[in-house]
Scaffold this active site. Structure first.
Site, mmCIF file in Angstrom:
data_model
loop_
_atom_site.group_PDB
_atom_site.id
_atom_site.type_symbol
_atom_site.label_atom_id
_atom_site.label_comp_id
_atom_site.label_asym_id
_atom_site.label_seq_id
_atom_site.Cartn_x
_atom_site.Cartn_y
_atom_site.Cartn_z
ATOM 1 N N TYR A 69 14.381 13.059 -17.407
ATOM 2 C CA TYR A 69 14.033 11.788 -16.767
ATOM 3 C C TYR A 69 15.265 11.065 -16.230
ATOM 4 O O TYR A 69 16.274 10.919 -16.919
ATOM 5 C CB TYR A 69 13.298 10.860 -17.750
ATOM 6 N N HIS A 99 15.034 -1.797 -5.939
ATOM 7 C CA HIS A 99 14.882 -2.674 -7.098
ATOM 8 C C HIS A 99 15.563 -4.034 -6.917
ATOM 9 O O HIS A 99 15.411 -4.927 -7.755
ATOM 10 C CB HIS A 99 15.445 -1.994 -8.355
ATOM 11 N N ASN A 211 19.574 -0.158 -15.568
ATOM 12 C CA ASN A 211 18.874 -0.283 -16.852
ATOM 13 C C ASN A 211 19.792 -1.030 -17.809
ATOM 14 O O ASN A 211 20.971 -0.705 -17.907
ATOM 15 C CB ASN A 211 18.563 1.094 -17.421
ATOM 16 N N TYR A 295 14.340 -41.118 -41.335
ATOM 17 C CA TYR A 295 14.644 -39.691 -41.371
ATOM 18 C C TYR A 295 15.709 -39.283 -40.355
ATOM 19 O O TYR A 295 16.509 -38.379 -40.619
ATOM 20 C CB TYR A 295 13.377 -38.871 -41.084
ATOM 21 N N ARG A 298 18.793 -40.080 -42.231
ATOM 22 C CA ARG A 298 18.898 -39.512 -43.574
ATOM 23 C C ARG A 298 18.825 -37.984 -43.569
ATOM 24 O O ARG A 298 19.424 -37.323 -44.420
ATOM 25 C CB ARG A 298 17.764 -40.079 -44.435
ATOM 26 N N PHE A 343 16.510 -0.413 -23.635
ATOM 27 C CA PHE A 343 16.581 -1.439 -22.587
ATOM 28 C C PHE A 343 15.639 -2.611 -22.851
ATOM 29 O O PHE A 343 15.666 -3.599 -22.139
ATOM 30 C CB PHE A 343 16.190 -0.816 -21.237
ATOM 31 N N GLU A 427 5.236 0.536 -18.025
ATOM 32 C CA GLU A 427 5.907 -0.537 -18.772
ATOM 33 C C GLU A 427 4.824 -1.541 -19.166
ATOM 34 O O GLU A 427 4.657 -2.598 -18.554
ATOM 35 C CB GLU A 427 6.993 -1.167 -17.902
#
Length: 513
Positions: A69, A99, A211, A295, A298, A343, A427
């Site tokens: 791959y 991309h 990646n 608060y 404190r 990734f 994905e």
């Protein structure tokens, strides 16, 4: 006298090489130092050997008949499509240009530099198959201040930060845009000026470059730097408010926090006692009829301490990620290449969302302290002005603080709680960690202005406690603030005062340790 070799090497590194890509363990502070001085990190012979061996392993896979791959196949849902050896260079080029689809404004130049440093460090570990030539070009770009322009939106944090990283590496191909100084130029123009030619990528290189989680990581590192300072500043600001309010220091006693020993709250309690040491205002509180403070005064150790715990968690996660290999596939040898999920951004998305909530809470409690100082109790005038009515005093800055606190609340929805499948279902679970990182930094930006309002109120409150003195460190910080912002007598453009104090915060002028 004869020194051992390891000692000599240690001295050599201190003098000549402070950090070595791919070999040393970097902290987030190291990355920020390299941003300022890129020559503080270099490649050693050992790192180069790792890189060259990994590239050789990839070439052996290409020369074999095995189908692996990303090396001789298509990507994502096209992983079952075999690519010939002659097409590998075109495959890598096509991968990057297809991309690079990010949108929105460019991220800060510093964030792009952090991405580059983190990517160089990861690739130099020798599991990615990227050539020495590519890594050296990225280092050269850093040193020449030729920094890629990266859009802020488009990553789902799944197969890493694909779109942002594609924009980050477009300049290697002579494409995209780059920062030079504070201006943006076309890459081709800048390469020509520097006598540099676009690179031709070999097998696996494009995939190794895009990646990874470096966009998410860069936002974590930049956020950690600001968060660290704001955590310390929030303690100082709370101490100044307590001085103005003439509250009690007893909730910060060591004995109380030893029986609920969270590290964050123990540290904050100790810091509060140090800030309040020898305070005339707290002495004036002794023997009065007030039993306890609200608060927001404190519980500073418990609330600020919880945020500190979140900071430490993010720091550990970010520095683990920084020193990891997060691309895919991982090339272990010429015989073994693993297509896994290093990734995936979930490991960073969750702690980033946690840190976002922690930062927002610092603003939430700060706004409550600001409000207390306006109420006109315990010797302070209403709205911190002696002539209210004609003057609004500090009424409206608290509106701004309240608005920012609510905006931060809306940013606290965890991006990591969502997942939209991509890549035709290949994905099918994504982290959205890039959004977590961006939101974290937005919240920190708002927190600066919230703390600026509280500092302005606290300094004004101290005016009504004179001639009582605070601790030396609070007096010193009071003087820093007053060097830019005068005491409010009558209404004026106090919006300018808020901006001036925010500028002091952003430039780290306040002494917080």
């Amino acid at each position: 006298m004869t020194f051992p070799v390891c000692f000599k090497m240690c001295i050599f590194r201190q003098i000549f090489l402070e950090m070595i890509y791919g070999i040393d363990t970097f902290s987030f502070h190291d990355v920020l130092e390299i941003c300022k001085a890129p020559n503080k990190a270099q490649l050693s012979d050992a790192a180069k050997e790792q890189i060259l061996n990994s590239q050789k392993n990839v070439q052996k896979i290409v020369d074999s008949d095995r189908c692996v791959y990303g090396i001789n196949t298509g990507f994502g849902p096209l992983c079952d499509t075999k690519i010939s050896a002659d097409e590998t260079a075109q495959l890598q080029y096509n991968l990057i240009i297809s991309h690079a689809v990010g949108v929105g404004k460019p991220i800060d130049k510093e964030l792009s530099k952090i991405m580059m440093i983190a990517k160089i460090h990861a690739l130099s570990k020798g599991f990615s198959g990227v050539s020495l030539q590519v890594i050296e070009r990225m280092i050269l770009m850093l040193e020449k201040d030729i920094i890629p322009v990266v859009p802020e939106q488009g990553s789902v944090g799944a197969s890493g930060d694909l779109a942002p990283l594609s924009h980050l590496v477009l300049p290697l191909l002579g494409l995209g845009q780059v920062w030079v100084g504070n201006e943006i130029f076309e890459t081709a123009e800048i390469l020509e000026k520097n006598n540099l030619k676009p690179l031709v990528l070999g097998p696996k290189e494009g995939l190794g470059l895009i990646n990874g989680t470096q966009f998410i990581l860069a936002h974590a590192i930049k956020g950690l730097e600001k968060f660290e300072y704001l955590l310390n500043l929030a303690d100082l600001t709370a101490a100044m408010s307590l001085e103005a309010y003439r509250g009690s220091a007893s909730p910060f006693k060591k004995e109380l926090h030893e029986i609920r020993p969270f590290e964050g709250s123990k540290k904050v309690a100790a810091r509060m006692l140090a800030f309040l040491k020898d305070s005339d205002n707290l002495k004036a509180h002794e023997g009065c009829e007030r039993v306890q403070d609200p608060y927001s005064m404190r519980c500073v150790p418990q609330v600020h301490g919880a945020s500190r715990n979140a900071f430490e968690h993010l720091k550990i996660m970010a520095e683990t990620e920084l020193n990891s290999v997060t691309d895919n596939p991982i090339v272990l040898s010429a015989e073994e290449s693993i297509s896994g999920g290093n990734f995936h951004g979930q490991l960073m998305a969750l702690p980033l969302d946690y840190a976002t909530l922690a930062a927002a809470e610092l603003g939430n409690i700060s706004d409550r302290r600001s409000y207390l100082l306006l109420e006109g109790k315990y010797g302070l005038p209403r709205l911190l002005t002696e002539s209210s009515g004609l003057n609004s005093g500090f009424m409206i800055p608290q509106y701004t603080s309240a608005a920012l606190v609510t905006e931060n609340k809306t940013l606290c929805f965890p991006a990591s709680a969502d997942s939209i499948p991509t890549s035709l279902g290949q994905e099918d679970h994504v982290s959205m960690g890039s959004i977590s990182g961006r939101k974290f930094n937005q919240v920190l930006g708002n927190l600066v202005n919230i703390l600026a309002v509280e500092l302005m109120f606290a300094a004004q409150g101290l005016e009504f406690r004179r001639p009582a003195k605070c601790s030396d460190i609070i007096e010193e910080n009071y003087a820093i603030l007053r060097s830019k912002v005068a005491k409010l007598e009558d209404d004026r453009l106090i919006g300018k005062d808020m901006l001036a104090i925010a500028d002091l915060i952003n430039s780290r002028k306040f002494i917080v340790n």
